[in-house]
Design a protein around this motif. Structure first.
Motif, PDB file in Angstrom:
ATOM      1  N   UNK A  60      -4.674  -8.751  -7.923  1.00  0.00           N
ATOM      2  CA  UNK A  60      -4.087  -7.773  -6.895  1.00  0.00           C
ATOM      3  C   UNK A  60      -2.690  -7.183  -7.156  1.00  0.00           C
ATOM      4  N   UNK A  61      -2.508  -5.870  -6.787  1.00  0.00           N
ATOM      5  CA  UNK A  61      -1.120  -5.367  -6.814  1.00  0.00           C
ATOM      6  C   UNK A  61      -0.896  -4.862  -5.410  1.00  0.00           C
ATOM      7  N   UNK A  62       0.315  -5.178  -4.928  1.00  0.00           N
ATOM      8  CA  UNK A  62       0.878  -4.581  -3.696  1.00  0.00           C
ATOM      9  C   UNK A  62       1.703  -3.565  -4.169  1.00  0.00           C
ATOM     10  N   UNK A  63       1.823  -2.388  -3.894  1.00  0.00           N
ATOM     11  CA  UNK A  63       2.432  -1.183  -4.231  1.00  0.00           C
ATOM     12  C   UNK A  63       3.056  -0.585  -2.938  1.00  0.00           C
ATOM     13  N   UNK A  64       3.885   0.447  -3.129  1.00  0.00           N
ATOM     14  CA  UNK A  64       4.376   1.417  -1.937  1.00  0.00           C
ATOM     15  C   UNK A  64       3.372   2.570  -1.902  1.00  0.00           C
ATOM     16  N   UNK A  65       2.757   2.744  -0.536  1.00  0.00           N
ATOM     17  CA  UNK A  65       1.654   3.918  -0.372  1.00  0.00           C
ATOM     18  C   UNK A  65       2.355   5.291  -0.764  1.00  0.00           C
ATOM     19  N   UNK A  66       3.492   5.483  -0.466  1.00  0.00           N
ATOM     20  CA  UNK A  66       4.031   6.740  -0.738  1.00  0.00           C
ATOM     21  C   UNK A  66       4.397   7.023  -2.311  1.00  0.00           C
ATOM     22  N   UNK A  84      -3.435  -2.654  -3.370  1.00  0.00           N
ATOM     23  CA  UNK A  84      -3.076  -2.660  -1.806  1.00  0.00           C
ATOM     24  C   UNK A  84      -1.851  -1.963  -1.685  1.00  0.00           C
ATOM     25  N   UNK A  85      -1.869  -1.002  -0.811  1.00  0.00           N
ATOM     26  CA  UNK A  85      -0.919   0.151  -0.389  1.00  0.00           C
ATOM     27  C   UNK A  85      -0.018  -0.152   0.982  1.00  0.00           C
ATOM     28  N   UNK A  86       1.257  -0.688   0.557  1.00  0.00           N
ATOM     29  CA  UNK A  86       2.156  -1.057   1.482  1.00  0.00           C
ATOM     30  C   UNK A  86       2.941  -0.058   2.313  1.00  0.00           C
ATOM     31  N   UNK A  87       3.021  -0.080   3.431  1.00  0.00           N
ATOM     32  CA  UNK A  87       3.768   0.952   4.304  1.00  0.00           C
ATOM     33  C   UNK A  87       4.626   0.242   5.498  1.00  0.00           C
TER      34      UNK A  87
END
Length: 308
Positions: A60-66, A84-87
């Motif tokens: 899994x990668x957690x990255x910035x949504x925008x 996974x999109x982080x915000x």
């Protein structure tokens, strides 16, 4: 190939095929997809700054949504990664594309140490939940398998609002419901004080620096439920916290505070001693030298070509 069929038979076949196509379309339109529900020990990478380095072999990668480009998400998917999109769900950031949609009444105190961040009044569900839902819609459109709504522990922070535990629980529960309504996996980010109540509503947890703070124990509720606990430490001795993280079943990384392009630096279990470890060799030689009649041992070192 249809020479043996009468016209009446062909009509029946065509009608049946049309019905199958129609049913298939309805099933596809109403299809629901399984949520990503990671098990304890799932590997991952967390990068919120700079161009995302897609080369790490993790699940899994957690990255910035925008900020993450669509091409990066597509590449991660091509490599078999979950995205996974982080915000930010509990604070307002003045540079985000939707920042003007937040009315001034929901903006509170500045977040200590973070320029351009202000706490949100999570009591204002009617205002904030649709705004966060729109962010989750963006995550869906980008193909993210899940979301990590951050800063959801305002009730224990200096927000400028009289937030209570009940206000935070209501808001965090609403976020989980909004995510699941979109078939998005959702993680509980920090808010460690409310884990016992919120664990059933979230699919996994993500924590920052609980070993440094000395308050990791409540996160085991996720592991007990078969759910992954992801986390990072920004300081401290890996030789101290890594064995603890591994023993608890956590997926822990060592990171810099800016969460830029750097390897996962994951905590992993110490390898079991091999048959050619010096300590075991010494024990075997000692037993042989003593001539113990009750034990016969033959030891052959592994060659370079032998399987490990």
């Amino acid at each position: 190939m249809c020479d043996g069929l009468s016209r009446e038979s062909m009509v029946r076949v065509e009608t049946a095929l049309a019905g199958c196509i129609a049913v298939g379309s309805l099933l596809t339109a109403g299809a629901t997809y399984a949520l990503w529900q990671p098990a304890p020990g799932t590997t991952w990478q967390w990068q919120l700054q700079d161009a995302v380095n897609t080369s790490y072999d993790v699940e899994m990668y957690d990255v910035d949504l925008f900020d993450v480009p669509q091409a990066t998400i597509d590449q991660l998917h091509a490599d078999g990664r979950v995205v996974i999109c982080h915000f930010e769900a509990g604070t307002w950031e003045d540079w985000r594309s939707d920042s003007a949609a937040f009315p001034a009444v929901v903006l509170g105190s500045n977040v200590d140490g973070w320029s351009g961040h202000r706490w949100l009044d999570v009591r204002e569900l009617a205002t904030l939940v649709p705004l966060m839902g729109a962010r989750m819609d963006l995550a869906v459109s980008k193909g993210c398998e899940g979301v990590a709504p951050a800063s959801v522990d305002g009730y224990v922070q200096n927000t400028g609002f009289p937030l209570t535990s009940s206000h935070q629980l209501a808001y965090n529960s609403a976020l989980a419901s909004e995510a699941h309504a979109r078939s998005l996996s959702v993680g509980l980010v920090n808010d460690i004080e409310q884990v016992a109540t919120l664990q059933p509503e979230f699919d996994w947890a993500l924590n920052e620096a609980c070993f440094q703070a000395g308050d990791c124990s409540s996160l085991t509720a996720f592991v007990t439920a078969g759910k992954a606990v992801f986390g990072v430490e920004y300081s401290g001795d890996r030789a101290v916290y890594c064995p603890q993280a591994v023993a608890l079943g956590f997926s822990w990384l060592t990171k810099s505070l800016n969460l830029g392009d750097e390897p996962p630096n994951a905590c992993v279990a110490a390898p079991a001693p091999g048959l050619d470890s010096p300590g075991l060799i010494a024990v075997v030689l000692l037993l042989l030298a003593t001539g113990s009649g009750w034990l016969s041992i033959r030891y052959r070192p592994r060659s370079a070509s032998a399987p490990g």
